[in-house]
Design a protein around this motif. Structure first.
Motif, short mmCIF file in Angstrom:
data_model
loop_
_atom_site.label_atom_id
_atom_site.label_comp_id
_atom_site.label_asym_id
_atom_site.label_seq_id
_atom_site.Cartn_x
_atom_site.Cartn_y
_atom_site.Cartn_z
N HIS A 1 0.88 -1.18 0.00
CA HIS A 1 0.00 0.00 0.00
C HIS A 1 0.91 1.22 0.00
O HIS A 1 2.09 1.10 0.35
CB HIS A 1 -0.88 0.01 1.26
CG HIS A 1 -0.05 -0.18 2.49
ND1 HIS A 1 0.79 0.81 2.97
CD2 HIS A 1 0.15 -1.26 3.28
CE1 HIS A 1 1.45 0.33 4.01
NE2 HIS A 1 1.09 -0.92 4.21
N PRO A 2 0.41 2.40 -0.34
CA PRO A 2 1.22 3.62 -0.16
C PRO A 2 1.27 4.01 1.32
O PRO A 2 0.33 3.77 2.06
CB PRO A 2 0.44 4.70 -0.94
CG PRO A 2 -0.63 3.98 -1.71
CD PRO A 2 -0.91 2.71 -0.96
N THR A 3 2.39 4.56 1.74
CA THR A 3 2.49 5.19 3.06
C THR A 3 3.13 6.57 2.87
O THR A 3 4.35 6.71 2.91
CB THR A 3 3.35 4.36 4.04
OG1 THR A 3 2.89 3.01 4.04
CG2 THR A 3 3.23 4.91 5.46
N PRO A 4 2.32 7.60 2.62
CA PRO A 4 2.88 8.93 2.36
C PRO A 4 3.60 9.49 3.60
O PRO A 4 3.04 9.42 4.70
CB PRO A 4 1.66 9.78 2.02
CG PRO A 4 0.58 8.81 1.66
CD PRO A 4 0.86 7.58 2.48
N HIS B 1 -0.53 4.71 6.59
CA HIS B 1 -0.93 3.98 5.39
C HIS B 1 -2.10 4.67 4.70
O HIS B 1 -2.91 5.29 5.36
CB HIS B 1 -1.36 2.56 5.75
CG HIS B 1 -0.37 1.83 6.61
ND1 HIS B 1 -0.74 0.87 7.50
CD2 HIS B 1 0.96 1.93 6.71
CE1 HIS B 1 0.33 0.39 8.12
NE2 HIS B 1 1.38 1.02 7.66
N SER B 2 -2.17 4.53 3.38
CA SER B 2 -3.32 5.10 2.70
C SER B 2 -3.88 4.11 1.68
O SER B 2 -3.22 3.16 1.28
CB SER B 2 -2.94 6.41 2.00
OG SER B 2 -2.23 6.14 0.82
N HIS B 3 -5.13 4.36 1.30
CA HIS B 3 -5.72 3.63 0.18
C HIS B 3 -5.07 4.12 -1.11
O HIS B 3 -4.36 5.11 -1.13
CB HIS B 3 -7.24 3.89 0.13
CG HIS B 3 -7.99 3.19 1.21
ND1 HIS B 3 -8.17 3.74 2.45
CD2 HIS B 3 -8.62 1.98 1.24
CE1 HIS B 3 -8.87 2.91 3.21
NE2 HIS B 3 -9.16 1.83 2.50
N GLY B 4 -5.35 3.43 -2.20
CA GLY B 4 -4.83 3.88 -3.49
C GLY B 4 -3.92 2.85 -4.13
O GLY B 4 -3.41 1.95 -3.47
#
Ligand SMILES: [Zn+2]
Length: 400
Positions: A344-347, A353-356
């Motif tokens: 997952h992305p982790t900006p 963590h984020s969706h996308g």
């Protein structure tokens, strides 16, 4: 054919001002990943359905080729599996953090990194209070403990509609509206409240406060579920697999799909992990399994700390010490495929963590190269190789 999967956890990110508008993946010097992109295909996949939590549990389930809509039952049962705890069909596992809540504010979801010994003492107290019954506290590492509910008569008060909030989502926020909700929530809330009373004057906390540390004020119960019934990977895909990871969640997933776990000395689940050791163990394992999977947590940890430079560095270490030697070992064998993808992305901006969608790259036998020669987010966004259901990537990767 031999297959290798390398997972730099949470490495997908956003453009950074401090990197001149580029992402960490764009800036990091990763010649091995770029070689895979040039020789193969770059695409993107969405591993977390919108209605499920954007965590490594859901995302890695997808990545390993399992539909989380069908199989995800919660985080705690995966961690129980990692510890070798066998749950009966009616048993529930509940994640039991030790936390610091002051004036209804979540000061620390780790109880200021309470030690395993302190945690064990505190859990003994709540266990004694609960007595012999369906509830069983299982001490783990530091603040990460479990509570099991093993009903004697087959009946647990919880259901799939029981809702809880991860304490790491509440840092510096009020906990007032985030106590458990739904079936069985009164029991969970009562146990949390009782721990508050029992821990308040405990010698462990007196010593912590005297040493200038935050006290462990109470247990925080969340992430509950029954053991997911995962069809073994070999039955699903006809291939054996082995997992290298320092994280319990991934160990648990591997155990539940019937993969062996390889423990690597020096693998820490942090940015100080021994990358080269992971690479060596992965190369050694290639001859003993169909699919070798190496998961590295360091990129995700760098994001949680908001540290862009550490994230770039972690990507470069993964490329140099894991992707490169694994790729060379596979090339020397001839018939292979390799996949690099985060879960997952982790900006770094949000530190969580984020969706996308995440970018992936695949190269090897039978994969006709596309025109892409770098592995990063913009390349993946421009690609027409898209898996909206991330669990579809695995069959694509394995298909001969
Ligand atoms: Zn993750």
């Amino acid at each position: 054919m031999k297959h290798a999967i390398i997972i730099p956890d949470g490495c997908a990110d956003e453009p950074q001002e401090s990197l001149g508008g580029q992402t960490p993946m764009q800036v990091a010097n990763t010649p091995a990943m770029d070689e895979i992109a040039a020789a193969g295909v770059v695409g993107r996949a969405n591993n977390v359905p919108a209605h499920l939590p954007a965590g490594s549990d859901v995302a890695n389930l997808s990545l390993l080729g399992y539909d989380p809509n069908v199989y995800f039952t919660g985080r705690a049962p995966l961690e129980a599996a990692a510890q070798g705890i066998q749950l009966a069909a009616d048993d529930w596992a509940i994640r039991c953090n030790l936390v610091t809540v002051e004036n209804q504010i979540m000061r620390s979801f780790t109880a200021d990194h309470v030690s395993s010994e302190e945690a064990k003492e505190l859990l003994n107290v709540v266990q004694e209070d609960t007595g012999e019954g369906p509830l069983e506290y299982v001490p783990g590492i530091s603040y990460r403990n479990l509570l099991l509910f093993r009903p004697k008569n087959g009946q647990a008060p919880f259901s799939n509609d029981t809702r809880t909030t991860p304490p790491h989502d509440l840092t510096d926020k009020s906990v007032a509206d985030d106590f458990p909700r739904g079936p069985g929530s009164d029991l969970l809330t009562r146990l949390m409240g009782r721990s508050l009373e029992l821990f308040e004057d405990h010698s462990v906390n007196a010593a912590r406060v005297a040493a200038g540390k935050l006290p462990a004020t109470n247990v925080w119960l969340w992430g509950l579920g029954k053991t997911p019934q995962l069809t073994p990977f070999h039955q699903l895909y006809g291939k054996t697999g082995k997992m290298i990871t320092a994280v319990d969640l991934l160990r648990g997933l591997a155990a539940l799909i019937g993969w062996d776990r390889i423990e690597v000395p020096g693998a820490t689940g942090y940015t100080d992990t021994d990358y080269a050791a992971k690479g060596r163990y992965a190369v050694e394992a290639i001859s003993t399994t169909d699919v070798i999977c190496v998961h590295v947590e360091a990129t995700d940890e760098a994001s949680h700390e908001g540290d862009v430079a550490a994230k770039v560095r972690a990507l470069e270490e993964i490329d140099r010490h894991i992707v490169r030697p694994v790729l060379e070992a596979l090339k020397a064998r001839g018939d292979y495929r390799i996949l690099v993808t985060p879960d997952h992305p982790t900006p770094v901006r949000t530190k969580t963590h984020s969706h996308g969608a995440v970018p992936w790259c695949i190269a090897g036998s039978g994969i006709a190269p596309d025109t892409n020669s770098t592995y990063d987010e913009p390349t993946a966004v421009a690609s027409d190789m898209v898996f909206d259901d991330g669990f579809q990537l695995m069959p694509y990767f394995l298909k001969s």
